[in-house]
Design an enzyme around this catalytic site. Structure first.
Site, short mmCIF file in Angstrom:
data_model
loop_
_atom_site.label_atom_id
_atom_site.label_comp_id
_atom_site.label_asym_id
_atom_site.label_seq_id
_atom_site.Cartn_x
_atom_site.Cartn_y
_atom_site.Cartn_z
N GLY A 11 -15.73 -45.75 -59.35
CA GLY A 11 -16.93 -44.90 -59.49
C GLY A 11 -16.57 -43.45 -59.19
N ARG A 21 -7.56 -30.60 -58.21
CA ARG A 21 -7.10 -29.20 -58.25
C ARG A 21 -6.06 -28.94 -57.15
NH1 ARG A 21 -9.21 -24.93 -55.23
NH2 ARG A 21 -9.10 -22.83 -56.15
N ARG A 72 -13.13 -48.64 -64.47
CA ARG A 72 -12.90 -49.80 -63.60
C ARG A 72 -12.05 -50.75 -64.44
NH1 ARG A 72 -16.19 -48.98 -59.31
NH2 ARG A 72 -18.28 -48.12 -59.63
N ASP A 103 -11.96 -48.38 -52.36
CA ASP A 103 -11.12 -49.48 -51.89
C ASP A 103 -10.42 -50.25 -53.01
OD1 ASP A 103 -13.54 -50.50 -52.66
OD2 ASP A 103 -13.80 -51.81 -50.92
N THR A 125 -15.28 -41.64 -52.89
CA THR A 125 -16.40 -42.51 -53.25
C THR A 125 -17.63 -42.01 -52.52
OG1 THR A 125 -17.39 -44.70 -52.90
CG2 THR A 125 -15.55 -44.17 -51.49
N ASP A 127 -19.88 -43.85 -51.42
CA ASP A 127 -20.38 -44.91 -50.54
C ASP A 127 -20.03 -44.73 -49.05
OD1 ASP A 127 -21.31 -46.03 -52.87
OD2 ASP A 127 -19.71 -47.52 -53.02
N ASP A 129 -17.68 -46.16 -47.55
CA ASP A 129 -17.54 -47.54 -47.10
C ASP A 129 -16.12 -47.90 -46.67
OD1 ASP A 129 -16.50 -47.34 -49.64
OD2 ASP A 129 -17.41 -49.17 -50.41
N ARG A 171 -23.37 -49.86 -52.33
CA ARG A 171 -22.91 -51.26 -52.35
C ARG A 171 -23.34 -51.97 -51.08
NH1 ARG A 171 -19.35 -52.28 -56.52
NH2 ARG A 171 -18.36 -50.41 -57.34
N GLY A 185 -35.80 -37.39 -42.48
CA GLY A 185 -36.94 -37.75 -41.63
C GLY A 185 -37.65 -39.01 -42.08
N ALA A 186 -36.88 -40.00 -42.55
CA ALA A 186 -37.50 -41.26 -43.02
C ALA A 186 -38.14 -42.02 -41.85
CB ALA A 186 -36.45 -42.13 -43.70
N GLU A 187 -39.22 -42.70 -42.12
CA GLU A 187 -39.88 -43.52 -41.10
C GLU A 187 -39.10 -44.82 -40.87
OE1 GLU A 187 -41.71 -41.66 -43.19
OE2 GLU A 187 -42.50 -40.45 -41.55
N ARG A 211 -52.16 -43.11 -36.51
CA ARG A 211 -52.11 -41.81 -35.84
C ARG A 211 -52.18 -40.65 -36.85
NH1 ARG A 211 -47.39 -38.97 -35.77
NH2 ARG A 211 -45.44 -40.07 -36.11
O1 F6P Z 1 -19.04 -47.20 -55.58
C1 F6P Z 1 -19.88 -46.20 -56.05
C2 F6P Z 1 -21.11 -46.78 -56.69
O2 F6P Z 1 -21.90 -45.71 -57.15
C3 F6P Z 1 -21.94 -47.72 -55.84
O3 F6P Z 1 -22.74 -47.05 -54.89
C4 F6P Z 1 -22.71 -48.48 -56.88
O4 F6P Z 1 -23.14 -49.73 -56.39
C5 F6P Z 1 -21.69 -48.63 -57.97
O5 F6P Z 1 -20.75 -47.57 -57.80
C6 F6P Z 1 -22.21 -48.58 -59.38
O6 F6P Z 1 -21.15 -48.84 -60.23
P1 F6P Z 1 -21.12 -48.60 -61.79
O7 F6P Z 1 -20.85 -47.15 -62.03
O8 F6P Z 1 -20.00 -49.44 -62.27
O9 F6P Z 1 -22.46 -49.00 -62.31
#
Ligand code: F6P
Length: 319
Positions: A11, A21, A72, A103, A125, A127, A129, A171, A185-187, A211
């Site tokens: 991705g 660059r 990919r 990864d 990436t 992610d 991750d 992911r 600022g998400a709840e 509230r």
């Molecule tokens: O790994 C990056 C990512 O954007 C993930 O957050 C998402 O699940 C996935 O790639 C989407 O992959 P694709 O571009 O193959 O749809």
């Protein structure tokens, strides 16, 4: 080391161009030749390779996506694919390779190294991750994009006294949801790493409403489940009007932030230095403000842990 190759894989992520660059410019500065490989490992096995010079990477530091394009490549997961990759690299006299990706791309890099091609991985990436590094290139830009989207959704959510479920990528990693949830600022933040109950989510929504809150933002990591099912369940339990926004590929594009450009530039430069020093099978990471390298196999086998302090902070801030 006379000639190095560079590719972007998996991705795409904002900042990949800045990393490319840096690889090209630092390599040329140090007297090396550089081959660009288009479409990741797919382009490698097809020999889609071209000569890069200083101008090939002009005017790209600010651009999202990757000018080398990405793919990919399933074939590269097989022994045959790796064998072909090594053959092509030898055919094009490429002595070392820089792989910019996540990864899965690092696994390909490791296997090329095992087959005799010195390879260095730059984490790219959105992610975030990869357990071994504080940040991956692209993550900062992605969370900034999400935070901007959260702001817009909050405006309309308040006008209509609605709750909004905002699904973000990542992911099986909840970092995009967690970081952008705190900054926006998400709840409520729902991530795959931490158990939740509908009762807890709904209790918070009702308390907020009692509230006088006129909106409620729920950041949902894609690895948890289907946003429309969440919306239905929450609406049924609370009676509150719930809307869903899936941010999707918006968060994968866009001009990289200064943070991502700087990180990518540091990684690109370090990757070239390591190849010149004769290193192979290394992954680059960042800790504090420092760039470091470690064995790529170790890097990809480390298990990513959720930052529980940040999660608790988000919880306290959203009472
Ligand atoms: O790994 C990056 C990512 O954007 C993930 O957050 C998402 O699940 C996935 O790639 C989407 O992959 P694709 O571009 O193959 O749809």
């Amino acid at each position: 080391m006379k000639r190095i190759g560079v590719l972007t894989s998996g991705g795409d992520a904002p900042g990949m161009n800045a990393a490319l660059r840096a690889v090209v410019r630092v390599a040329i500065y140090k007297g090396l030749k550089v081959s660009g490989i288009r479409r990741g490992y797919q382009g490698l096995i097809e020999g889609d390779i071209f000569e890069m010079d200083v101008s090939s990477v002009g005017d790209i530091i600010q651009r999202g996506g990757t000018i080398l394009q990405s793919a990919r490549c399933l074939e590269f997961k097989k022994d045959e694919g790796i064998k072909r990759g090594v053959e092509v690299l030898k055919m094009f006299n490429i002595d070392g390779l820089v792989v910019i990706g996540g990864d899965g791309s690092f696994m390909g890099a490791k296997r090329l190294s095992d087959a005799g091609i010195p390879t260095i991985g730059i984490p790219g990436t959105i992610d975030n991750d990869l357990a071994y590094t504080d940040y991956t290139v692209g993550f900062d830009t992605a969370i900034n994009t999400v935070v901007n989207a959260v702001g817009n959704i909050r405006d309309t959510s308040s006008s209509h006294q609605r709750a909004s479920i905002i699904e973000v990528m990542g992911r099986s990693c909840g970092d995009i949801a967690l970081y952008s949830g705190i900054a926006g600022g998400a709840e409520t933040i729902i991530v795959p790493e931490i158990d939740f109950t509908y009762d807890d989510i709904c209790k918070k929504l009702i308390q907020g409403q009692n509230r006088g809150k006129v909106h409620s933002i729920i950041l949902l990591a894609e690895g948890v489940g289907k946003p429309y099912e969440f919306a239905e369940a929450i609406k049924n339990k609370t009676g509150i009007d719930v809307r869903v926004s899936v941010i999707g590929y918006l968060q994968r594009g866009g001009s990289p932030t200064a943070f991502d450009r700087i990180l990518a530039s540091k990684f690109g430069s370090k990757a070239v230095e390591l190849l010149i020093e004769g290193k192979k099978s290394r992954a680059l990471g960042t800790n504090g403000n420092k760039v470091f390298d470690m064995d790529i196999t170790e890097a990809i086998t480390m298990k990513k842990e959720m930052d529980h302090c940040m999660y608790d902070l988000a919880d306290m801030l959203s009472i």
